[in-house]
Design a protein around this motif. Sequence first.
Motif, PDB file in Angstrom:
ATOM      1  N   ARG A 148      50.745 -56.600  10.244  1.00 30.71           N
ATOM      2  CA  ARG A 148      50.436 -57.934  10.407  1.00 30.71           C
ATOM      3  C   ARG A 148      49.187 -58.150   9.634  1.00 30.71           C
ATOM      4  NH1 ARG A 148      49.994 -59.004  16.932  1.00 30.71           N
ATOM      5  NH2 ARG A 148      50.122 -61.175  15.906  1.00 30.71           N
ATOM      6  N   LEU A 149      48.710 -59.539   9.544  1.00 31.95           N
ATOM      7  CA  LEU A 149      47.804 -60.081   8.521  1.00 31.95           C
ATOM      8  C   LEU A 149      46.446 -59.795   9.184  1.00 31.95           C
ATOM      9  CD1 LEU A 149      49.063 -63.740   7.733  1.00 31.95           C
ATOM     10  CD2 LEU A 149      48.927 -61.715   6.390  1.00 31.95           C
ATOM     11  N   LYS A 150      46.286 -59.637  10.272  1.00 31.08           N
ATOM     12  CA  LYS A 150      44.801 -59.235  10.822  1.00 31.08           C
ATOM     13  C   LYS A 150      44.949 -58.023  12.024  1.00 31.08           C
ATOM     14  CE  LYS A 150      45.367 -62.674  14.632  1.00 31.08           C
ATOM     15  NZ  LYS A 150      45.688 -61.856  15.405  1.00 31.08           N
ATOM     16  N   GLN A 151      43.636 -57.374  12.115  1.00 29.09           N
ATOM     17  CA  GLN A 151      43.469 -56.481  12.942  1.00 29.09           C
ATOM     18  C   GLN A 151      42.003 -56.531  13.657  1.00 29.09           C
ATOM     19  OE1 GLN A 151      44.418 -52.564  11.742  1.00 29.09           O
ATOM     20  NE2 GLN A 151      43.124 -51.621  13.353  1.00 29.09           N
ATOM     21  N   CYS A 152      41.950 -56.552  14.935  1.00 29.31           N
ATOM     22  CA  CYS A 152      40.528 -56.518  15.350  1.00 29.31           C
ATOM     23  C   CYS A 152      40.420 -55.012  16.339  1.00 29.31           C
ATOM     24  CB  CYS A 152      40.669 -57.599  16.496  1.00 29.31           C
ATOM     25  SG  CYS A 152      39.038 -57.955  17.184  1.00 29.31           S
ATOM     26  N   ILE A 190      41.681 -55.791   1.126  1.00 32.02           N
ATOM     27  CA  ILE A 190      41.383 -56.070   2.789  1.00 32.02           C
ATOM     28  C   ILE A 190      39.863 -56.797   3.038  1.00 32.02           C
ATOM     29  CG2 ILE A 190      40.792 -54.918   4.836  1.00 32.02           C
ATOM     30  CD1 ILE A 190      43.987 -54.881   3.893  1.00 32.02           C
ATOM     31  N   TYR A 191      39.897 -57.652   3.806  1.00 35.24           N
ATOM     32  CA  TYR A 191      38.898 -58.330   4.066  1.00 35.24           C
ATOM     33  C   TYR A 191      38.197 -58.184   5.498  1.00 35.24           C
ATOM     34  CZ  TYR A 191      40.379 -61.124   0.079  1.00 35.24           C
ATOM     35  OH  TYR A 191      40.510 -61.566  -1.242  1.00 35.24           O
ATOM     36  N   VAL A 192      37.066 -57.741   5.649  1.00 33.80           N
ATOM     37  CA  VAL A 192      36.611 -57.340   6.784  1.00 33.80           C
ATOM     38  C   VAL A 192      35.222 -57.986   7.335  1.00 33.80           C
ATOM     39  CG1 VAL A 192      35.482 -54.999   8.127  1.00 33.80           C
ATOM     40  CG2 VAL A 192      37.103 -54.666   6.281  1.00 33.80           C
ATOM     41  N   PHE A 193      35.139 -58.420   8.664  1.00 33.98           N
ATOM     42  CA  PHE A 193      33.951 -58.904   9.268  1.00 33.98           C
ATOM     43  C   PHE A 193      33.513 -57.946  10.253  1.00 33.98           C
ATOM     44  CE2 PHE A 193      33.796 -63.672   8.516  1.00 33.98           C
ATOM     45  CZ  PHE A 193      32.332 -63.716   8.105  1.00 33.98           C
ATOM     46  N   ILE A 194      32.169 -57.517  10.442  1.00 31.58           N
ATOM     47  CA  ILE A 194      31.622 -56.705  11.304  1.00 31.58           C
ATOM     48  C   ILE A 194      30.830 -57.704  12.128  1.00 31.58           C
ATOM     49  CG2 ILE A 194      29.886 -55.959   9.780  1.00 31.58           C
ATOM     50  CD1 ILE A 194      30.834 -54.295  12.932  1.00 31.58           C
ATOM     51  N   ILE A 195      30.902 -57.982  13.363  1.00 34.10           N
ATOM     52  CA  ILE A 195      29.894 -58.985  14.063  1.00 34.10           C
ATOM     53  C   ILE A 195      29.433 -58.575  15.267  1.00 34.10           C
ATOM     54  CG2 ILE A 195      30.737 -61.026  15.568  1.00 34.10           C
ATOM     55  CD1 ILE A 195      33.147 -61.274  14.091  1.00 34.10           C
ATOM     56  N   LYS A 254      37.536 -68.550  15.528  1.00 33.33           N
ATOM     57  CA  LYS A 254      38.245 -68.635  16.646  1.00 33.33           C
ATOM     58  C   LYS A 254      37.331 -67.625  17.663  1.00 33.33           C
ATOM     59  CE  LYS A 254      42.940 -67.988  18.911  1.00 33.33           C
ATOM     60  NZ  LYS A 254      44.284 -67.600  18.776  1.00 33.33           N
ATOM     61  N   LEU A 255      36.971 -66.568  17.262  1.00 35.41           N
ATOM     62  CA  LEU A 255      36.142 -65.642  18.022  1.00 35.41           C
ATOM     63  C   LEU A 255      34.763 -66.283  18.326  1.00 35.41           C
ATOM     64  CD1 LEU A 255      35.600 -62.865  19.255  1.00 35.41           C
ATOM     65  CD2 LEU A 255      34.749 -62.258  17.033  1.00 35.41           C
ATOM     66  N   LYS A 256      34.095 -66.973  17.422  1.00 39.70           N
ATOM     67  CA  LYS A 256      32.944 -67.504  17.464  1.00 39.70           C
ATOM     68  C   LYS A 256      32.893 -68.750  18.668  1.00 39.70           C
ATOM     69  CE  LYS A 256      29.162 -69.660  14.987  1.00 39.70           C
ATOM     70  NZ  LYS A 256      29.033 -70.915  15.212  1.00 39.70           N
ATOM     71  N   ASN A 257      33.967 -69.666  18.595  1.00 41.73           N
ATOM     72  CA  ASN A 257      34.180 -70.671  19.293  1.00 41.73           C
ATOM     73  C   ASN A 257      34.486 -70.126  20.857  1.00 41.73           C
ATOM     74  OD1 ASN A 257      33.842 -72.569  17.403  1.00 41.73           O
ATOM     75  ND2 ASN A 257      35.831 -72.641  16.924  1.00 41.73           N
ATOM     76  N   ILE A 258      35.266 -69.177  21.144  1.00 42.75           N
ATOM     77  CA  ILE A 258      35.672 -68.690  22.546  1.00 42.75           C
ATOM     78  C   ILE A 258      34.259 -67.972  23.044  1.00 42.75           C
ATOM     79  CG2 ILE A 258      36.960 -67.036  23.544  1.00 42.75           C
ATOM     80  CD1 ILE A 258      39.385 -67.414  21.727  1.00 42.75           C
ATOM     81  N   SER A 259      33.609 -67.421  22.384  1.00 41.75           N
ATOM     82  CA  SER A 259      32.343 -66.633  22.818  1.00 41.75           C
ATOM     83  C   SER A 259      31.495 -67.517  23.046  1.00 41.75           C
ATOM     84  CB  SER A 259      32.098 -65.448  21.818  1.00 41.75           C
ATOM     85  OG  SER A 259      31.650 -66.226  20.563  1.00 41.75           O
ATOM     86  N   SER A 260      31.438 -68.578  22.389  1.00 41.04           N
ATOM     87  CA  SER A 260      30.155 -69.814  22.952  1.00 41.04           C
ATOM     88  C   SER A 260      30.525 -70.362  24.248  1.00 41.04           C
ATOM     89  CB  SER A 260      30.240 -70.740  21.780  1.00 41.04           C
ATOM     90  OG  SER A 260      31.357 -71.416  21.885  1.00 41.04           O
ATOM     91  N   THR A 269      43.975 -61.668   4.015  1.00 42.96           N
ATOM     92  CA  THR A 269      43.530 -62.697   3.336  1.00 42.96           C
ATOM     93  C   THR A 269      42.328 -63.149   3.978  1.00 42.96           C
ATOM     94  OG1 THR A 269      44.699 -64.198   4.913  1.00 42.96           O
ATOM     95  CG2 THR A 269      46.013 -63.087   2.858  1.00 42.96           C
ATOM     96  N   LYS A 270      41.320 -63.808   2.942  1.00 41.75           N
ATOM     97  CA  LYS A 270      40.331 -64.286   3.418  1.00 41.75           C
ATOM     98  C   LYS A 270      40.147 -65.409   4.347  1.00 41.75           C
ATOM     99  CE  LYS A 270      37.156 -64.943   0.139  1.00 41.75           C
ATOM    100  NZ  LYS A 270      36.246 -65.308  -1.036  1.00 41.75           N
ATOM    101  N   GLN A 271      41.456 -66.188   4.147  1.00 43.26           N
ATOM    102  CA  GLN A 271      41.627 -67.500   5.191  1.00 43.26           C
ATOM    103  C   GLN A 271      41.859 -67.097   6.666  1.00 43.26           C
ATOM    104  OE1 GLN A 271      40.976 -70.729   4.204  1.00 43.26           O
ATOM    105  NE2 GLN A 271      40.906 -70.812   6.374  1.00 43.26           N
ATOM    106  N   THR A 272      42.703 -65.910   6.603  1.00 46.18           N
ATOM    107  CA  THR A 272      42.952 -65.102   8.023  1.00 46.18           C
ATOM    108  C   THR A 272      41.710 -64.800   8.620  1.00 46.18           C
ATOM    109  OG1 THR A 272      45.144 -64.590   7.095  1.00 46.18           O
ATOM    110  CG2 THR A 272      44.288 -63.674   9.233  1.00 46.18           C
ATOM    111  N   LEU A 273      41.023 -64.178   7.831  1.00 41.58           N
ATOM    112  CA  LEU A 273      39.524 -63.569   8.382  1.00 41.58           C
ATOM    113  C   LEU A 273      38.645 -64.871   8.663  1.00 41.58           C
ATOM    114  CD1 LEU A 273      37.980 -61.061   8.365  1.00 41.58           C
ATOM    115  CD2 LEU A 273      36.703 -61.810   6.436  1.00 41.58           C
ATOM    116  N   ILE A 274      38.530 -65.885   8.099  1.00 42.57           N
ATOM    117  CA  ILE A 274      37.763 -67.135   8.537  1.00 42.57           C
ATOM    118  C   ILE A 274      38.268 -67.572   9.611  1.00 42.57           C
ATOM    119  CG2 ILE A 274      37.053 -69.193   7.669  1.00 42.57           C
ATOM    120  CD1 ILE A 274      36.906 -68.446   4.944  1.00 42.57           C
ATOM    121  N   ASP A 275      39.608 -67.847   9.752  1.00 38.05           N
ATOM    122  CA  ASP A 275      40.111 -68.464  10.907  1.00 38.05           C
ATOM    123  C   ASP A 275      39.911 -67.574  12.158  1.00 38.05           C
ATOM    124  OD1 ASP A 275      41.163 -70.282   9.440  1.00 38.05           O
ATOM    125  OD2 ASP A 275      43.183 -69.634   9.024  1.00 38.05           O
ATOM    126  N   ASN A 276      39.985 -66.262  12.229  1.00 39.70           N
ATOM    127  CA  ASN A 276      39.740 -65.354  13.343  1.00 39.70           C
ATOM    128  C   ASN A 276      38.500 -65.248  13.646  1.00 39.70           C
ATOM    129  OD1 ASN A 276      42.453 -63.778  14.279  1.00 39.70           O
ATOM    130  ND2 ASN A 276      42.600 -64.303  12.336  1.00 39.70           N
TER     131      ASN A 276
END
Length: 221
Positions: free
Chosen positions: A43-47, A3-8, A70-76, A60-67
């Motif tokens: 599912r592949l991801k959870q937020c 499992i891959y995790v990002f804390i933002i 996407k989050l970074k672009n929308i928040s900007s 997957t790492k790629q799913t993490l990067i893609d999301n």
Amino acid sequence: MKIYVFIIVFQQVYVHALSATLFSIVIGDILKPLELRGNTSTRLKQCSAYTDNILITARTKQTLIDNFEKLKNISSQFGLIVTENKTKYMRCTRKETQLDGLKVENMQNDQVSSFIYLGTIVNGNNTLEEEIRERIAKGNKAFYANKTLFKSNLVSRKSKLKLYWSVFRPIVVYGCETWILKESIFHRLLVYERKILRNIFGPNKRIMLFGELKRTRSWTS
């Protein structure tokens, strides 16, 4: 399964009494395109999100990067900036892995073996030992800061018990509904509680036996 995790963490500047409310509304609009329904079991991801802390979990790492992109672009688009030095990346696996970080676009995210999210330590091997050590240390710190009250004969035992149940115990057992206790962890919690009760009642075997029954029931409830 890995499992891959990002804390933002977003940068916040509150200049008005309604800033916190408006920020929460904006975060809700940002997270809608990410499709929050479901979890990593189906599912592949959870937020997960709470105020300015967002946790992205992916299989997957790629799913993490893609999301994350996407989050970074929308928040900007809303004028929100991701705090790079507070944004961390973690891989959950029981195998030993090297901490090498993860680069997404022009942002370098440090890989960590554990982080604190909403007051709880989350680590890569999904164990509770580190969390329990930290909780007991905080409980001991709170106890020794108020030790004079427990040693004072001017404070009744009833008041000392109320102080323990309302202040010290919640520090140690915060979020315990999600814990899966092993016998060793359960024993460490009981040792901590016995120490507090000894300072309240003294070495009175009869009272301690009564406390043991009450305590065992409360820890497992």
